[in-house]
Scaffold this active site. Structure first.
Site, PDB file in Angstrom:
ATOM      1  N   ASP A 193       0.852  -1.190   0.000  1.00  0.00           N
ATOM      2  CA  ASP A 193       0.000   0.000   0.000  1.00  0.00           C
ATOM      3  C   ASP A 193       0.889   1.242   0.000  1.00  0.00           C
ATOM      4  O   ASP A 193       1.898   1.305   0.710  1.00  0.00           O
ATOM      5  CB  ASP A 193      -0.910  -0.001   1.235  1.00  0.00           C
ATOM      6  CG  ASP A 193      -2.064   0.988   1.111  1.00  0.00           C
ATOM      7  OD1 ASP A 193      -3.217   0.559   1.043  1.00  0.00           O
ATOM      8  OD2 ASP A 193      -1.785   2.219   1.071  1.00  0.00           O
ATOM      9  N   ILE A 194       0.513   2.236  -0.785  1.00  0.00           N
ATOM     10  CA  ILE A 194       1.299   3.463  -0.930  1.00  0.00           C
ATOM     11  C   ILE A 194       1.268   4.309   0.344  1.00  0.00           C
ATOM     12  O   ILE A 194       2.138   5.149   0.566  1.00  0.00           O
ATOM     13  CB  ILE A 194       0.787   4.271  -2.147  1.00  0.00           C
ATOM     14  CG1 ILE A 194       1.879   5.148  -2.742  1.00  0.00           C
ATOM     15  CG2 ILE A 194      -0.468   5.060  -1.830  1.00  0.00           C
ATOM     16  CD1 ILE A 194       1.525   5.704  -4.113  1.00  0.00           C
ATOM     17  N   ASN A 213     -12.680  -2.867   2.861  1.00  0.00           N
ATOM     18  CA  ASN A 213     -13.600  -1.743   3.023  1.00  0.00           C
ATOM     19  C   ASN A 213     -14.622  -1.739   1.891  1.00  0.00           C
ATOM     20  O   ASN A 213     -14.258  -1.973   0.729  1.00  0.00           O
ATOM     21  CB  ASN A 213     -12.813  -0.427   3.028  1.00  0.00           C
ATOM     22  CG  ASN A 213     -11.861  -0.334   4.207  1.00  0.00           C
ATOM     23  OD1 ASN A 213     -12.169  -0.794   5.300  1.00  0.00           O
ATOM     24  ND2 ASN A 213     -10.687   0.238   3.987  1.00  0.00           N
ATOM     25  N   VAL A 265     -11.088   2.981  -3.490  1.00  0.00           N
ATOM     26  CA  VAL A 265     -10.754   2.412  -4.805  1.00  0.00           C
ATOM     27  C   VAL A 265     -11.737   1.285  -5.086  1.00  0.00           C
ATOM     28  O   VAL A 265     -11.836   0.325  -4.299  1.00  0.00           O
ATOM     29  CB  VAL A 265      -9.302   1.888  -4.848  1.00  0.00           C
ATOM     30  CG1 VAL A 265      -9.011   1.247  -6.208  1.00  0.00           C
ATOM     31  CG2 VAL A 265      -8.317   3.011  -4.568  1.00  0.00           C
ATOM     32  N   HIS A 320     -10.282  -5.248  -3.107  1.00  0.00           N
ATOM     33  CA  HIS A 320      -8.935  -5.413  -2.552  1.00  0.00           C
ATOM     34  C   HIS A 320      -9.009  -5.766  -1.082  1.00  0.00           C
ATOM     35  O   HIS A 320      -9.911  -5.330  -0.368  1.00  0.00           O
ATOM     36  CB  HIS A 320      -8.085  -4.150  -2.764  1.00  0.00           C
ATOM     37  CG  HIS A 320      -8.718  -2.888  -2.251  1.00  0.00           C
ATOM     38  ND1 HIS A 320      -9.688  -2.210  -2.950  1.00  0.00           N
ATOM     39  CD2 HIS A 320      -8.524  -2.190  -1.105  1.00  0.00           C
ATOM     40  CE1 HIS A 320     -10.056  -1.130  -2.256  1.00  0.00           C
ATOM     41  NE2 HIS A 320      -9.371  -1.110  -1.129  1.00  0.00           N
ATOM     42  N   HIS A 380      -6.881  -5.558   2.336  1.00  0.00           N
ATOM     43  CA  HIS A 380      -5.742  -5.005   3.073  1.00  0.00           C
ATOM     44  C   HIS A 380      -5.209  -6.105   3.986  1.00  0.00           C
ATOM     45  O   HIS A 380      -5.960  -6.647   4.805  1.00  0.00           O
ATOM     46  CB  HIS A 380      -6.183  -3.839   3.956  1.00  0.00           C
ATOM     47  CG  HIS A 380      -6.731  -2.651   3.227  1.00  0.00           C
ATOM     48  ND1 HIS A 380      -5.985  -1.523   2.986  1.00  0.00           N
ATOM     49  CD2 HIS A 380      -7.956  -2.404   2.709  1.00  0.00           C
ATOM     50  CE1 HIS A 380      -6.730  -0.622   2.349  1.00  0.00           C
ATOM     51  NE2 HIS A 380      -7.937  -1.138   2.167  1.00  0.00           N
TER      52      HIS A 380
HETATM   53  P1  AMP Z   1      -9.694   1.646   0.387  1.00  0.00           P
HETATM   54  O1  AMP Z   1      -9.666   3.021   0.991  1.00  0.00           O
HETATM   55  O2  AMP Z   1     -10.067   0.545   1.311  1.00  0.00           O
HETATM   56  O3  AMP Z   1     -10.500   1.626  -0.904  1.00  0.00           O
HETATM   57  O4  AMP Z   1      -8.188   1.293   0.026  1.00  0.00           O
HETATM   58  C1  AMP Z   1      -7.502   1.855  -1.034  1.00  0.00           C
HETATM   59  C2  AMP Z   1      -6.048   1.760  -0.658  1.00  0.00           C
HETATM   60  O5  AMP Z   1      -5.291   1.872  -1.844  1.00  0.00           O
HETATM   61  C3  AMP Z   1      -5.562   2.847   0.294  1.00  0.00           C
HETATM   62  O6  AMP Z   1      -5.020   2.253   1.463  1.00  0.00           O
HETATM   63  C4  AMP Z   1      -4.498   3.589  -0.525  1.00  0.00           C
HETATM   64  O7  AMP Z   1      -3.408   4.003   0.254  1.00  0.00           O
HETATM   65  C5  AMP Z   1      -4.110   2.546  -1.547  1.00  0.00           C
HETATM   66  N1  AMP Z   1      -3.612   3.049  -2.799  1.00  0.00           N
HETATM   67  C6  AMP Z   1      -4.178   3.980  -3.618  1.00  0.00           C
HETATM   68  N2  AMP Z   1      -3.438   4.157  -4.719  1.00  0.00           N
HETATM   69  C7  AMP Z   1      -2.387   3.307  -4.619  1.00  0.00           C
HETATM   70  C8  AMP Z   1      -1.267   3.006  -5.451  1.00  0.00           C
HETATM   71  N3  AMP Z   1      -1.078   3.628  -6.620  1.00  0.00           N
HETATM   72  N4  AMP Z   1      -0.383   2.090  -5.018  1.00  0.00           N
HETATM   73  C9  AMP Z   1      -0.547   1.471  -3.840  1.00  0.00           C
HETATM   74  N5  AMP Z   1      -1.592   1.686  -3.022  1.00  0.00           N
HETATM   75  C10 AMP Z   1      -2.493   2.600  -3.397  1.00  0.00           C
END
Ligand code: AMP
Ligand code: ZN
Length: 115
Positions: A32-33, A89, A98, A102, A104
């Site tokens: 995760d970024i 989530n 997103v 996914h 976590h």
């Molecule tokens: P959510 O808020 O549960 O939809 O999780 C989306 C996750 O994606 C968040 O924890 C972000 O930090 C992560 N995220 C968004 N863009 C990227 C990316 N380009 N590379 C890695 N993680 C990302």
């Protein structure tokens, strides 16, 4: 299968950089970024499924593969024995940002249970 605009589909296609942890035919896992723990990996299906509500019976192989991938990820990152948490989530109250399914995978420190 993949969506043109989706950032996670772009990561799967290699059009957007990521720090890969694991990959197989059906899944992709990357750091995760914006990590909330020493280990924070996202495990995603190689199919654009918006969230758990959109999983169809024919997606079964992706969901099974994700569980196998999670095991690989926690073994690779060394958090299997101490333990970890898997979170998906969903929609507004779940604060999904997103819309590509996914999971976590979070660990590497003692977690607490506060929402
Ligand atoms: P959510 O808020 O549960 O939809 O999780 C989306 C996750 O994606 C968040 O924890 C972000 O930090 C992560 N995220 C968004 N863009 C990227 C990316 N380009 N590379 C890695 N993680 C990302
Ligand atoms: Zn996608």
């Amino acid at each position: 299968m993949l969506d043109e605009q989706c950032i996670f589909c772009k990561i799967i296609r290699g059009e957007m950089p990521s720090k890969k942890v694991y990959e197989d035919e059906h899944t992709f896992a990357f750091h995760d970024i914006n990590p909330i723990a020493p280990v924070h990996v996202l495990v995603i299906p190689k199919k654009h499924i918006p969230n758990v509500l959109a999983v169809e019976p024919e997606d079964e192989r992706y969901i099974t593969a994700i569980h196998r991938a999670i095991k690989k990820v926690v073994e690779t990152t060394g958090i299997a024995e101490d333990g970890f948490r898997v979170i998906t989530n969903t929609n507004r109250h779940g604060q999904q940002t997103v819309f590509h399914l996914h999971y976590h995978v979070i660990g590497g420190r003692q977690l607490t249970w506060t929402m």
